[in-house]
Design a protein around this motif. Structure first.
Motif, PDB file in Angstrom:
ATOM      1  N   ALA A  14       0.356   2.458   8.986  1.00 52.60           N
ATOM      2  CA  ALA A  14       0.041   3.646   8.190  1.00 52.60           C
ATOM      3  C   ALA A  14       0.040   3.279   6.703  1.00 52.60           C
ATOM      4  N   ASP A  15      -0.583   4.121   5.901  1.00 50.62           N
ATOM      5  CA  ASP A  15      -0.682   3.848   4.464  1.00 50.62           C
ATOM      6  C   ASP A  15       0.686   3.767   3.808  1.00 50.62           C
ATOM      7  N   ASP A  16       1.617   4.635   4.218  1.00 49.57           N
ATOM      8  CA  ASP A  16       2.952   4.586   3.608  1.00 49.57           C
ATOM      9  C   ASP A  16       3.706   3.318   4.022  1.00 49.57           C
ATOM     10  N   GLU A  17       3.462   2.822   5.249  1.00 44.74           N
ATOM     11  CA  GLU A  17       4.092   1.563   5.672  1.00 44.74           C
ATOM     12  C   GLU A  17       3.543   0.385   4.853  1.00 44.74           C
ATOM     13  N   ILE A  18       2.245   0.390   4.627  1.00 45.41           N
ATOM     14  CA  ILE A  18       1.655  -0.680   3.810  1.00 45.41           C
ATOM     15  C   ILE A  18       2.174  -0.593   2.388  1.00 45.41           C
ATOM     16  N   ARG A  19       2.294   0.614   1.842  1.00 51.82           N
ATOM     17  CA  ARG A  19       2.836   0.800   0.498  1.00 51.82           C
ATOM     18  C   ARG A  19       4.271   0.281   0.415  1.00 51.82           C
ATOM     19  N   ASP A  20       5.058   0.544   1.463  1.00 50.92           N
ATOM     20  CA  ASP A  20       6.433   0.037   1.485  1.00 50.92           C
ATOM     21  C   ASP A  20       6.457  -1.489   1.527  1.00 50.92           C
ATOM     22  N   LEU A  21       5.554  -2.091   2.301  1.00 55.15           N
ATOM     23  CA  LEU A  21       5.483  -3.551   2.362  1.00 55.15           C
ATOM     24  C   LEU A  21       5.046  -4.141   1.031  1.00 55.15           C
ATOM     25  N   ILE A  22       4.155  -3.464   0.323  1.00 56.35           N
ATOM     26  CA  ILE A  22       3.719  -3.939  -0.994  1.00 56.35           C
ATOM     27  C   ILE A  22       4.872  -3.868  -1.979  1.00 56.35           C
ATOM     28  N   ASP A  23       5.672  -2.806  -1.897  1.00 62.37           N
ATOM     29  CA  ASP A  23       6.778  -2.610  -2.840  1.00 62.37           C
ATOM     30  C   ASP A  23       7.940  -3.556  -2.593  1.00 62.37           C
ATOM     31  N   SER A  24       8.185  -3.950  -1.346  1.00 64.14           N
ATOM     32  CA  SER A  24       9.401  -4.688  -1.017  1.00 64.14           C
ATOM     33  C   SER A  24       9.091  -6.040  -0.377  1.00 64.14           C
ATOM     34  N   SER A  32       8.253 -10.541   9.014  1.00 63.45           N
ATOM     35  CA  SER A  32       7.349 -11.692   9.121  1.00 63.45           C
ATOM     36  C   SER A  32       7.501 -12.349  10.492  1.00 63.45           C
ATOM     37  N   PRO A  33       6.531 -12.998  11.005  1.00 64.57           N
ATOM     38  CA  PRO A  33       5.204 -13.231  10.430  1.00 64.57           C
ATOM     39  C   PRO A  33       4.300 -12.022  10.617  1.00 64.57           C
ATOM     40  N   LEU A  34       3.583 -11.696   9.561  1.00 65.64           N
ATOM     41  CA  LEU A  34       2.644 -10.583   9.584  1.00 65.64           C
ATOM     42  C   LEU A  34       1.228 -11.109   9.799  1.00 65.64           C
ATOM     43  N   PRO A  35       0.340 -10.293  10.321  1.00 65.58           N
ATOM     44  CA  PRO A  35      -1.044 -10.734  10.508  1.00 65.58           C
ATOM     45  C   PRO A  35      -1.697 -11.109   9.169  1.00 65.58           C
ATOM     46  N   ALA A  36      -2.644 -12.040   9.223  1.00 59.12           N
ATOM     47  CA  ALA A  36      -3.279 -12.555   8.011  1.00 59.12           C
ATOM     48  C   ALA A  36      -3.992 -11.450   7.237  1.00 59.12           C
ATOM     49  N   ALA A  37      -4.656 -10.555   7.927  1.00 59.63           N
ATOM     50  CA  ALA A  37      -5.373  -9.472   7.244  1.00 59.63           C
ATOM     51  C   ALA A  37      -4.393  -8.568   6.498  1.00 59.63           C
ATOM     52  N   LEU A  38      -3.249  -8.303   7.106  1.00 59.03           N
ATOM     53  CA  LEU A  38      -2.247  -7.473   6.452  1.00 59.03           C
ATOM     54  C   LEU A  38      -1.632  -8.204   5.263  1.00 59.03           C
ATOM     55  N   LEU A  39      -1.423  -9.503   5.401  1.00 56.35           N
ATOM     56  CA  LEU A  39      -0.891 -10.284   4.278  1.00 56.35           C
ATOM     57  C   LEU A  39      -1.852 -10.262   3.091  1.00 56.35           C
ATOM     58  N   ILE A  42      -1.497  -6.960   1.417  1.00 55.03           N
ATOM     59  CA  ILE A  42      -0.228  -6.868   0.686  1.00 55.03           C
ATOM     60  C   ILE A  42      -0.308  -7.646  -0.620  1.00 55.03           C
ATOM     61  N   VAL A  43      -0.839  -8.866  -0.560  1.00 60.01           N
ATOM     62  CA  VAL A  43      -0.932  -9.694  -1.768  1.00 60.01           C
ATOM     63  C   VAL A  43      -1.862  -9.062  -2.792  1.00 60.01           C
ATOM     64  N   SER A  44      -2.993  -8.512  -2.327  1.00 57.17           N
ATOM     65  CA  SER A  44      -3.906  -7.868  -3.278  1.00 57.17           C
ATOM     66  C   SER A  44      -3.275  -6.606  -3.871  1.00 57.17           C
ATOM     67  N   GLY A  45      -2.517  -5.878  -3.071  1.00 56.93           N
ATOM     68  CA  GLY A  45      -1.817  -4.699  -3.578  1.00 56.93           C
ATOM     69  C   GLY A  45      -0.765  -5.054  -4.607  1.00 56.93           C
ATOM     70  N   GLN A  46      -0.028  -6.149  -4.357  1.00 53.92           N
ATOM     71  CA  GLN A  46       0.973  -6.596  -5.325  1.00 53.92           C
ATOM     72  C   GLN A  46       0.316  -7.068  -6.615  1.00 53.92           C
ATOM     73  N   ALA A  47      -0.826  -7.760  -6.500  1.00 59.25           N
ATOM     74  CA  ALA A  47      -1.531  -8.221  -7.699  1.00 59.25           C
ATOM     75  C   ALA A  47      -2.061  -7.028  -8.492  1.00 59.25           C
ATOM     76  N   GLN A  48      -2.587  -6.036  -7.791  1.00 57.52           N
ATOM     77  CA  GLN A  48      -3.104  -4.848  -8.467  1.00 57.52           C
ATOM     78  C   GLN A  48      -1.980  -4.100  -9.168  1.00 57.52           C
ATOM     79  N   ARG A  49      -0.844  -3.988  -8.504  1.00 58.25           N
ATOM     80  CA  ARG A  49       0.297  -3.314  -9.115  1.00 58.25           C
ATOM     81  C   ARG A  49       0.787  -4.080 -10.350  1.00 58.25           C
ATOM     82  N   GLY A  50       0.774  -5.418 -10.275  1.00 53.81           N
ATOM     83  CA  GLY A  50       1.159  -6.223 -11.426  1.00 53.81           C
ATOM     84  C   GLY A  50       0.208  -6.033 -12.598  1.00 53.81           C
ATOM     85  N   ARG A  51      -1.108  -5.957 -12.290  1.00 49.96           N
ATOM     86  CA  ARG A  51      -2.082  -5.717 -13.360  1.00 49.96           C
ATOM     87  C   ARG A  51      -1.882  -4.336 -13.977  1.00 49.96           C
TER      88      ARG A  51
END
Length: 105
Positions: A14-24, A32-39, A42-51
């Motif tokens: 769910a979107d809130d689960e992905i948001r939680d994974l991006i935050d933490s 872990s291990p998480l699927p490659a697509a989900l990783l 998550i990485v793009s979400g963390q980069a966007q949040r950093g920007r």
């Protein structure tokens, strides 16, 4: 020929689960291990949040620095051309078409 059990359908995050994974990052390590697509998501979400955080810091720095308006007054009129050249279609020169282009037609 048997190649093993059939593949399971992917788990829906769910979107809130992905948001939680991006935050933490700890939550990512726990699951872990998480699927490659989900990783990748998550990485793009963390980069966007950093920007976004960097942009917010830059805006606050600029706001603090621009309190007196000195930057705005310095830049005002700096893009004005000193010797503009006006062009019209009547003054157009002959168009040069390269030979290599004509050979390809």
């Amino acid at each position: 020929m048997d190649v093993g059990p059939s593949l399971k359908s992917p788990y829906y995050y769910a979107d809130d689960e992905i948001r939680d994974l991006i935050d933490s990052e700890a939550l990512c390590a726990l699951f872990s291990p998480l699927p490659a697509a989900l990783l990748r998501e998550i990485v793009s979400g963390q980069a966007q949040r950093g920007r976004q955080k960097e942009d917010e810091r830059q805006v606050s720095r600029d706001r603090d620095h621009d309190l007196d308006g000195s930057i705005r007054s310095r830049l005002l009129g700096s893009m004005e051309m000193s010797n503009p050249v006006e062009r019209s279609l009547g003054e157009a020169r002959e168009v040069f078409i390269p030979t290599i282009y004509l050979l390809n037609i």
